[in-house]
Write a protein that holds these residues in place. Structure first.
Motif, mmCIF file in Angstrom:
data_model
loop_
_atom_site.group_PDB
_atom_site.id
_atom_site.type_symbol
_atom_site.label_atom_id
_atom_site.label_comp_id
_atom_site.label_asym_id
_atom_site.label_seq_id
_atom_site.Cartn_x
_atom_site.Cartn_y
_atom_site.Cartn_z
ATOM 1 N N SER A 243 -72.461 77.760 1.274
ATOM 2 C CA SER A 243 -73.075 79.074 1.124
ATOM 3 C C SER A 243 -72.091 80.227 1.264
ATOM 4 O O SER A 243 -72.470 81.387 1.094
ATOM 5 N N ARG A 244 -70.848 79.932 1.566
ATOM 6 C CA ARG A 244 -69.868 81.010 1.719
ATOM 7 C C ARG A 244 -69.406 81.581 0.383
ATOM 8 O O ARG A 244 -68.976 82.732 0.317
ATOM 9 N N TYR A 245 -69.473 80.784 -0.667
ATOM 10 C CA TYR A 245 -68.908 81.198 -1.960
ATOM 11 C C TYR A 245 -69.894 80.885 -3.064
ATOM 12 O O TYR A 245 -70.570 79.856 -3.042
ATOM 13 N N GLN A 246 -70.003 81.809 -4.036
ATOM 14 C CA GLN A 246 -70.889 81.556 -5.159
ATOM 15 C C GLN A 246 -70.393 82.256 -6.410
ATOM 16 O O GLN A 246 -69.989 83.419 -6.372
ATOM 17 N N ILE A 247 -70.416 81.500 -7.502
ATOM 18 C CA ILE A 247 -70.131 82.063 -8.825
ATOM 19 C C ILE A 247 -71.455 82.485 -9.441
ATOM 20 O O ILE A 247 -72.411 81.704 -9.488
ATOM 21 N N LEU A 248 -71.528 83.715 -9.914
ATOM 22 C CA LEU A 248 -72.728 84.242 -10.555
ATOM 23 C C LEU A 248 -72.446 84.541 -12.022
ATOM 24 O O LEU A 248 -71.349 84.969 -12.371
ATOM 25 N N THR A 249 -73.432 84.304 -12.855
ATOM 26 C CA THR A 249 -73.311 84.644 -14.276
ATOM 27 C C THR A 249 -74.451 85.579 -14.668
ATOM 28 O O THR A 249 -75.516 85.581 -14.047
ATOM 29 N N ALA A 250 -74.205 86.345 -15.717
ATOM 30 C CA ALA A 250 -75.236 87.270 -16.206
ATOM 31 C C ALA A 250 -76.196 86.574 -17.160
ATOM 32 O O ALA A 250 -77.354 86.972 -17.283
#
Length: 633
Positions: free
Chosen positions: A464-471
């Motif tokens: 939960s420390r890192y997350q890649i988000l996309t549009a």
């Protein structure tokens, strides 16, 4: 709704020699309508013998707009302001082809149809016309349920409040106005209230003090309040549970008060009693919830149908407290309930007598905020304005503020500035693919924890420390392609034996509610072996514990090393990387970028071209409904 393809269709219909407007089937083939938009109205029209094109068009558009998140279509808006990318003369020509010569004539045709009821005289018909707004009946009913509830609550006489308890909870402040104190006094006086604020403004601390005040007052009266906490998703419920527990422990409260404030939050589906195979919840007006106070967090994610069903299940005497960031993306499904309710909250005004009451209770200088023109709903709203997470040196804080203001120049200045917590990666000329190797580095700690078979609670915390988000979902920079490429990269590095089967460390997100398993859309699971070395997918429950399921029991899910910004709502991460597509997309908006930025607590990286960022910053999401006008105008 995507009208970008409609231009060719309409231009063809208005070209010399065109004898008839395009059929709804033709519009479907061109991507203007979905199959369901055409089929449902054609079946209804055939059933009652309705042949008029104006009714066919209105019904199809009403369905299509609903699919795009709108509650209704405004015929006046459609008449005077053509849908996006359609020239006004072309649109007007198309309407004339359908014998729609004015807004009034369109409304008269619909009024005369056996498929349309009038709002003032409802009958059992599939559509409702209210003024110039056309609804599907069910959604008109949902909107009216919410509106009736809000109007009813705004007429309830205020509750008594013990100002001495309020003062004890809020020692003297050096702020001009302590909005947290105002929010608590306001909400404690009312049966319905909304507390909004951006990241780090102390929403959870504020409502914990509010609950402490309500509990203290009730104990002094010799009774104990039944308080429930809820959020739209399992992840949001778990965050609320943790936040309330931490806030409660840090406040100087009497042990009796502290123990009476609940920590356990549930999802809205679980609270209302979602039952497998049934669309209706267990709790409704004939079987209301057993509670005195309900606090709902992350309300920006709550769509209109869910809000109506929640209100329907509220006991008549109970308080409802809504908590959320009004500037985040609206719900995935139809409606923008929080945005509509809080439309004028930035103005910070109340009706004069209410401003005087709050000033007397809080000792805060609120007299200047009295405004005779303030609508009744304004007294239920409080906006927290001071961020305690982001200081003056925080790039994330400045970037979020600039994005929320819709100022592209300020946004680019923040991205170009030398902030330690913000990084901007501009695509290179000719670049067509994402830099997967760089993006994947954020998961190094996670894979190290997987390799050492860390306990699932620790593993979940690291993930939960890192997350890649996309549009977007599709395309080279869409969530589906990015997840596939990440799994391929992890396979090449030896972290995954076979990306096509279940493996230790695989992360998934459910894409559909499964009441039989007690899991819901948006819940995240991590695949790890149990004590017998059988792979199970472990999900965090709202109380912070974990349950492990065999992978074969999961039906609808997707890999979640990357997720869309929509799916990230209700979550926060230390580090966030947000990927924008290379070309413009209808989903790009300031709300989407603001939501992505504010998921980050420590560092934020934006991958995207300046032209696209400028365009998105200037684009604001607007959803048609009658709720905003009814409350504010």
């Amino acid at each position: 709704m995507d009208f970008s393809k409609q231009r060719d269709v309409l231009e063809a219909s208005s070209s010399p020699g065109a004898s008839a407007p395009p059929s709804l089937l033709h519009w479907q083939e061109k991507g203007v309508l979905r199959a369901i938009d055409r089929q449902w109205i054609e079946q209804l029209c055939q059933h009652v013998g309705e042949r008029r094109d104006a009714v066919h068009l209105a019904g199809a558009l009403c369905s299509a707009y609903l699919g795009a998140g709108h509650i209704c279509i405004d015929l006046a808006t459609l008449w005077h302001t053509p849908p996006k990318d359609i020239k006004a003369p072309v649109w007007q020509s198309a309407l004339v082809h359908y014998q729609i010569e004015s807004v009034e004539s369109w409304c008269r045709t619909l009024q005369d149809s056996r498929l349309v009821a009038m709002a003032a005289d409802l009958s059992d018909k599939p559509m409702v016309l209210s003024g110039t707004r056309l609804y599907l009946f069910r959604y008109f009913d949902y909107e009216q349920q919410v509106l009736r509830y809000l109007r009813r609550q705004c007429q309830v006489a205020p509750f008594d409040l013990d100002a001495s308890i309020l003062s004890a909870l809020f020692p003297s402040s050096n702020q001009v106005i302590d909005w947290q104190k105002v929010a608590v006094a306001n909400a404690a006086s009312l049966p319905f209230s909304v507390i909004s604020g951006g990241p780090g403004t102390g929403k959870t601390t504020t409502v914990t003090k509010l609950l402490a005040l309500l509990v203290a007052q009730s104990l002094a009266q010799g009774r104990l309040l039944r308080i429930e906490l809820a959020a739209p998703t399992g992840k949001a419920a778990a965050r609320l549970t943790e936040s309330i527990a931490n806030a409660k422990a840090s406040l100087p409260l009497d042990d009796g008060i502290r123990s009476a404030i609940p920590e356990q939050a549930s999802t809205l589906h679980r609270l209302l009693g979602s039952e497998f195979g049934r669309s209706r919840f267990k709790h409704h007006k004939d079987n209301p919830l057993h509670l005195d106070v309900l606090l709902v967090d992350e309300v920006s994610m709550v769509d209109l149908p869910m809000m109506a069903k929640l209100i329907d299940a509220m006991p008549a005497h109970a308080r409802l407290i809504l908590l959320g960031d009004k500037d985040q993306l609206a719900s995935v499904e139809a409606g923008s309930v929080l945005g509509d309710i809080t439309f004028g909250i930035d103005r910070a005004y109340f009706q004069p007598e209410w401003a005087q009451r709050l000033a007397h209770l809080t000792g805060e200088p609120l007299g200047s905020l009295g405004n005779a023109a303030a609508p009744a709903i304004s007294r239920a709203l409080t906006l927290l304005r001071t961020s305690y997470r982001f200081d003056q040196n925080s790039g994330i804080g400045h970037l979020a503020k600039a994005m929320n203001a819709g100022d592209p120049s300020a946004v680019l200045r923040c991205l170009q500035a030398d902030y330690a917590d913000v990084r901007w990666c501009v695509p290179e000329e000719g670049q067509t693919k994402a830099d997967i190797a760089t993006l994947a580095k954020g998961y190094d700690d996670y894979w190290e924890a997987v390799r050492h078979t860390k306990p699932i609670a620790d593993l979940y915390q690291v993930f939960s420390r890192y997350q890649i988000l996309t549009a977007v979902r599709q395309g080279e920079f869409g969530v589906e392609k990015i997840n596939a490429q990440l799994e391929g990269y992890f396979y090449q590095r030896g972290r995954v034996k076979d990306p096509h089967v279940w493996y230790p460390g695989k992360a998934v997100m459910l894409t559909r509610n499964d009441a039989s398993l007690g899991l819901f859309n948006g819940d995240i699971g991590l695949c790890m072996p149990d004590e017998c070395q059988r792979l199970r997918v472990w999900f965090m429950q709202s109380d912070g514990t974990f349950s492990g399921l065999l992978p074969s029991r999961l039906s609808e899910y997707e890999t979640v090393f990357a997720m869309t910004v929509h799916k990230s709502q209700g979550s926060e991460f230390d580090q966030v990387a947000l990927l924008l597509p290379l070309i413009s997309s209808p989903v790009l908006s300031k709300e989407l970028l603001y939501t992505g930025i504010t998921r980050a607590k420590k560092t934020f990286t934006l991958w995207g071209a300046s032209a696209l960022i400028r365009s998105a910053t200037k684009t604001r999401i607007q959803r048609d409904s009658g709720l905003l006008d009814a409350l504010w105008h």
